[in-house]
Design an enzyme around this catalytic site. Structure first.
Site, PDB file in Angstrom:
ATOM      1  N   SER A  44       0.879  -1.178   0.000  1.00  0.00           N
ATOM      2  CA  SER A  44       0.000   0.000   0.000  1.00  0.00           C
ATOM      3  C   SER A  44       0.909   1.218   0.000  1.00  0.00           C
ATOM      4  O   SER A  44       1.217   1.797   1.029  1.00  0.00           O
ATOM      5  CB  SER A  44      -0.943  -0.015   1.206  1.00  0.00           C
ATOM      6  OG  SER A  44      -0.266   0.184   2.409  1.00  0.00           O
ATOM      7  N   HIS A 158      -3.557  -5.864   2.648  1.00  0.00           N
ATOM      8  CA  HIS A 158      -2.686  -6.891   3.219  1.00  0.00           C
ATOM      9  C   HIS A 158      -3.420  -8.188   3.509  1.00  0.00           C
ATOM     10  O   HIS A 158      -2.865  -9.103   4.127  1.00  0.00           O
ATOM     11  CB  HIS A 158      -2.037  -6.389   4.514  1.00  0.00           C
ATOM     12  CG  HIS A 158      -1.117  -5.228   4.298  1.00  0.00           C
ATOM     13  ND1 HIS A 158      -0.630  -4.453   5.314  1.00  0.00           N
ATOM     14  CD2 HIS A 158      -0.582  -4.710   3.152  1.00  0.00           C
ATOM     15  CE1 HIS A 158       0.157  -3.501   4.812  1.00  0.00           C
ATOM     16  NE2 HIS A 158       0.190  -3.643   3.511  1.00  0.00           N
ATOM     17  N   GLU A 167      -4.745  -2.081   9.262  1.00  0.00           N
ATOM     18  CA  GLU A 167      -3.967  -2.581  10.408  1.00  0.00           C
ATOM     19  C   GLU A 167      -4.628  -2.236  11.733  1.00  0.00           C
ATOM     20  O   GLU A 167      -4.943  -1.066  11.983  1.00  0.00           O
ATOM     21  CB  GLU A 167      -2.550  -1.966  10.387  1.00  0.00           C
ATOM     22  CG  GLU A 167      -1.780  -2.357   9.147  1.00  0.00           C
ATOM     23  CD  GLU A 167      -0.447  -1.625   9.010  1.00  0.00           C
ATOM     24  OE1 GLU A 167       0.106  -1.181  10.029  1.00  0.00           O
ATOM     25  OE2 GLU A 167       0.013  -1.495   7.861  1.00  0.00           O
ATOM     26  N   GLU A 208       1.213  -9.217   7.265  1.00  0.00           N
ATOM     27  CA  GLU A 208       2.079  -8.816   8.373  1.00  0.00           C
ATOM     28  C   GLU A 208       1.903  -9.720   9.580  1.00  0.00           C
ATOM     29  O   GLU A 208       2.316  -9.362  10.695  1.00  0.00           O
ATOM     30  CB  GLU A 208       1.828  -7.349   8.721  1.00  0.00           C
ATOM     31  CG  GLU A 208       2.191  -6.437   7.550  1.00  0.00           C
ATOM     32  CD  GLU A 208       2.110  -4.955   7.877  1.00  0.00           C
ATOM     33  OE1 GLU A 208       1.639  -4.599   8.974  1.00  0.00           O
ATOM     34  OE2 GLU A 208       2.533  -4.159   7.027  1.00  0.00           O
ATOM     35  N   ASP A 246      -4.084   1.689  11.564  1.00  0.00           N
ATOM     36  CA  ASP A 246      -3.667   2.236  10.275  1.00  0.00           C
ATOM     37  C   ASP A 246      -4.742   1.859   9.257  1.00  0.00           C
ATOM     38  O   ASP A 246      -4.638   0.811   8.614  1.00  0.00           O
ATOM     39  CB  ASP A 246      -2.295   1.684   9.834  1.00  0.00           C
ATOM     40  CG  ASP A 246      -1.899   2.221   8.465  1.00  0.00           C
ATOM     41  OD1 ASP A 246      -2.608   3.109   7.931  1.00  0.00           O
ATOM     42  OD2 ASP A 246      -0.878   1.746   7.911  1.00  0.00           O
ATOM     43  N   GLU A 287      -3.127   6.227  12.019  1.00  0.00           N
ATOM     44  CA  GLU A 287      -2.233   6.460  10.875  1.00  0.00           C
ATOM     45  C   GLU A 287      -3.052   6.474   9.583  1.00  0.00           C
ATOM     46  O   GLU A 287      -3.957   5.644   9.412  1.00  0.00           O
ATOM     47  CB  GLU A 287      -1.206   5.321  10.838  1.00  0.00           C
ATOM     48  CG  GLU A 287      -0.230   5.388   9.674  1.00  0.00           C
ATOM     49  CD  GLU A 287       0.630   4.129   9.619  1.00  0.00           C
ATOM     50  OE1 GLU A 287       0.909   3.544  10.683  1.00  0.00           O
ATOM     51  OE2 GLU A 287       0.994   3.712   8.501  1.00  0.00           O
ATOM     52  N   ASP A 314       1.591   8.547   6.842  1.00  0.00           N
ATOM     53  CA  ASP A 314       2.461   7.559   6.173  1.00  0.00           C
ATOM     54  C   ASP A 314       2.459   7.880   4.682  1.00  0.00           C
ATOM     55  O   ASP A 314       3.372   8.543   4.180  1.00  0.00           O
ATOM     56  CB  ASP A 314       1.944   6.150   6.483  1.00  0.00           C
ATOM     57  CG  ASP A 314       2.619   5.065   5.651  1.00  0.00           C
ATOM     58  OD1 ASP A 314       3.660   5.345   5.038  1.00  0.00           O
ATOM     59  OD2 ASP A 314       2.097   3.929   5.598  1.00  0.00           O
ATOM     60  N   LYS A 339       9.810   5.090   7.076  1.00  0.00           N
ATOM     61  CA  LYS A 339      10.163   3.897   6.299  1.00  0.00           C
ATOM     62  C   LYS A 339      11.340   4.271   5.395  1.00  0.00           C
ATOM     63  O   LYS A 339      11.160   5.043   4.434  1.00  0.00           O
ATOM     64  CB  LYS A 339       8.990   3.474   5.414  1.00  0.00           C
ATOM     65  CG  LYS A 339       7.741   2.978   6.149  1.00  0.00           C
ATOM     66  CD  LYS A 339       6.572   2.904   5.173  1.00  0.00           C
ATOM     67  CE  LYS A 339       5.399   2.116   5.716  1.00  0.00           C
ATOM     68  NZ  LYS A 339       4.194   2.258   4.848  1.00  0.00           N
ATOM     69  N   HIS A 367       8.418  -1.212   9.542  1.00  0.00           N
ATOM     70  CA  HIS A 367       8.724  -2.219   8.515  1.00  0.00           C
ATOM     71  C   HIS A 367       7.880  -1.951   7.269  1.00  0.00           C
ATOM     72  O   HIS A 367       7.116  -0.986   7.235  1.00  0.00           O
ATOM     73  CB  HIS A 367       8.395  -3.608   9.080  1.00  0.00           C
ATOM     74  CG  HIS A 367       6.908  -3.794   9.325  1.00  0.00           C
ATOM     75  ND1 HIS A 367       6.291  -5.012   9.381  1.00  0.00           N
ATOM     76  CD2 HIS A 367       5.904  -2.873   9.520  1.00  0.00           C
ATOM     77  CE1 HIS A 367       5.002  -4.855   9.591  1.00  0.00           C
ATOM     78  NE2 HIS A 367       4.742  -3.583   9.690  1.00  0.00           N
ATOM     79  N   LYS A 390       6.532  -0.122  14.509  1.00  0.00           N
ATOM     80  CA  LYS A 390       5.589  -1.170  14.097  1.00  0.00           C
ATOM     81  C   LYS A 390       6.324  -2.144  13.199  1.00  0.00           C
ATOM     82  O   LYS A 390       7.031  -1.744  12.265  1.00  0.00           O
ATOM     83  CB  LYS A 390       4.324  -0.597  13.457  1.00  0.00           C
ATOM     84  CG  LYS A 390       4.464   0.119  12.143  1.00  0.00           C
ATOM     85  CD  LYS A 390       3.068   0.403  11.581  1.00  0.00           C
ATOM     86  CE  LYS A 390       3.093   0.740  10.109  1.00  0.00           C
ATOM     87  NZ  LYS A 390       1.754   0.892   9.533  1.00  0.00           N
TER      88      LYS A 390
HETATM   89  C1  LIG Z   1       3.514  -1.016   6.482  1.00  0.00           C
HETATM   90  C2  LIG Z   1       2.557  -0.572   5.672  1.00  0.00           C
HETATM   91  O1  LIG Z   1       2.211  -1.232   4.550  1.00  0.00           O
HETATM   92  P1  LIG Z   1       3.046  -1.231   3.183  1.00  0.00           P
HETATM   93  O2  LIG Z   1       4.421  -1.682   3.503  1.00  0.00           O
HETATM   94  O3  LIG Z   1       2.283  -2.184   2.314  1.00  0.00           O
HETATM   95  O4  LIG Z   1       3.005   0.184   2.704  1.00  0.00           O
HETATM   96  C3  LIG Z   1       1.793   0.651   5.980  1.00  0.00           C
HETATM   97  O5  LIG Z   1       0.911   1.052   5.208  1.00  0.00           O
HETATM   98  O6  LIG Z   1       2.041   1.292   7.004  1.00  0.00           O
HETATM   99 MG   LIG Z   2       0.561   2.877   6.706  1.00  0.00          MG
END
Ligand SMILES: C=C(OP(=O)(O)O)C(=O)O
Ligand SMILES: [Mg+2]
Length: 428
Positions: A44, A158, A167, A208, A246, A287, A314, A339, A367, A390
């Site tokens: 995503s 996911h 999430e 996840e 999230d 999030e 994010d 990230k 992650h 996370k």
């Molecule tokens: C960890 C996530 O998913 P992705 O790695 O698929 O973006 C997220 O959206 O926070």
């Molecule tokens: Mg996210």
């Protein structure tokens, strides 16, 4: 400190936790030290994040990354071995210049981030410091063990269930230590499986490691999680185990409308919906509650809810220092998700952490949904001292690799504090 001289570069296409190709890199320094890193991969993704190079097209898929690997073996290896490097910032800047595109699409963000992570490890090794200590020194921060945010129930992109929210995380904020928090999380994870079975719901897993039962309403997921926290003997809430969401709202937003469990919501209605969820459940962090393009909605949501919960961008910020500074100026959120592969390099990730701290934003290190056994984010979150990570469920090897690395860091550094500072998790 001596400059880093790289004498050998090796790269390989490996598989990530979804079984899709990704990049692994080995850098050899002139003292013989070998530093290794692997690129994670998101499903995503935000529209503005650095772009993976995939054979035959840039969009996410199971396509190969042989071109990205070839770029490391060729142009990138030539660059890395052509001179010595005084700082990681110099090395990362040279990688970015060599690529020459804003999105890293020529050499591949997957190639570049893996090299940058391995190079960070090489600098740390050259300095004789553990990676988290070296990162803390670069950022000028004291180390801190994070509250782990375990994604125990998966939906959205996911999982294959009808749940739009991506999430549902549990955060053992009230645990006395990281190691205790990890046990608390694993107790609740197993209690949740029992609950699901009792209710005739499936315990198959999402990407996840959280369960992905066939439910659609976020309230059903939250009821199950609160019950599991209590079943395991803990207290739901910030003194015990809090909840973080999230929703990853990009994926259920079309032309001004958010569709959740079959119901359409305007931005205002969505904000009211979150207000009710926050009133009814012990949620401390939200999030991507809105879509990245809903730029008027974010400040409105933050004004309405930001004094009660952490509002994390994010897809909105994609770990970009410039986008975070904009978000600070427009009061669009109160925290940023970190990230490294969205930013593109480790140095740019540091810049974003610094921009967030300067503007009073919180930060949660993360992650990706496609992961490897690489534990870089565990050291990053300790060095960054932001107190929140996370890394998925407390199960599945690629997720627990990060949590287990944190156990090692705690064991080696028993005086490190645990938890975030200056966030709603410390309230009440
Ligand atoms: C960890 C996530 O998913 P992705 O790695 O698929 O973006 C997220 O959206 O926070
Ligand atoms: Mg996210």
């Amino acid at each position: 400190m001596n400059d880093l001289q790289i004498t050998g570069v090796r790269a390989l296409q490996i598989l990530d936790s979804r079984g899709y190709p990704t990049v692994k890199v080995w850098l050899t320094a002139n003292d013989g030290t070998i530093s290794v890193a692997s690129a994670p991969s998101g499903a995503s993704t935000g529209a503005h994040e650095a772009v993976e190079l995939r054979d035959g097209g840039a969009e996410y898929s199971g396509r190969g990354v042989e071109k990205a690997v070839d770029n490391i073996r060729g142009e990138i290896a030539d660059l890395l071995t052509s001179r010595s490097w005084g700082t990681l910032a110099d090395l990362d800047q040279a990688l970015v210049s060599l690529d020459g595109t804003p999105g890293r699409s020529r050499l591949g963000a997957n190639a570049i981030v893996a090299v940058s992570m391995a190079a960070a490890r090489a600098f740390a090794a050259a300095a004789g410091a553990p990676l988290h200590v070296w990162i803390g020194q670069r950022l000028g921060r004291g180390g801190r063990l994070p509250v782990p945010h375990f994604n125990v129930l998966n939906g959205g992109q996911h999982a294959a269930n009808p749940l739009e929210f991506q999430e549902f995380m549990i955060a053992p904020a009230g645990a006395p230590s990281f190691a205790d928090g990890l046990r608390w999380g694993s107790d609740v994870y197993h209690a949740l499986a029992k609950r699901l079975k009792q209710q005739g719901l499936a315990t198959g897993l999402g990407d996840e490691g959280g369960y992905a039962p066939a439910i659609a309403r976020p309230e059903e997921a939250l009821d199950l999680i609160v019950a599991a926290i209590e079943d395991a003997g803990y207290t739901p809430g910030r003194h015990g185990i809090a909840i973080a969401l999230d929703p990853a709202a990009n994926s259920f937003y079309t032309e001004g409308t958010y569709t959740v469990a079959g119901r359409a919501h305007s931005t205002d209605q969505m904000i009211h919906y979150y207000e009710k969820l926050i009133a009814d459940y012990p949620i401390w962090s939200l999030e991507d509650p809105l879509a990245e393009e809903d730029t008027d909605g974010w400040p409105a949501l933050t004004a309405a809810l930001g004094n009660r919960v952490q509002v994390v961008g994010d897809d909105l910020f994609v770990t970009s220092a410039d986008r975070v500074r904009d978000g600070i100026n427009t009061a669009s959120a109160t925290a940023v998700l970190i990230k490294p592969n969205q930013a593109g390099t480790v140095s740019e990730t540091f810049d974003t952490l610094t921009a967030a701290a300067e503007g009073g934003f919180g930060a949660m290190v993360s992650h990706r949904s496609g992961e490897t056994d690489d534990t870089f984010v565990a050291d990053l979150v300790v060095g960054a001292g932001c107190g929140q990570l996370k890394s998925g469920a407390p199960a599945r090897g690629e997720r627990v690799a990060k949590y287990n690395r944190l156990l090692e860091i705690q064991d080696e550094n028993p005086d490190l504090p645990y938890g975030p500072t200056g966030t709603h998790l410390n309230d009440q």
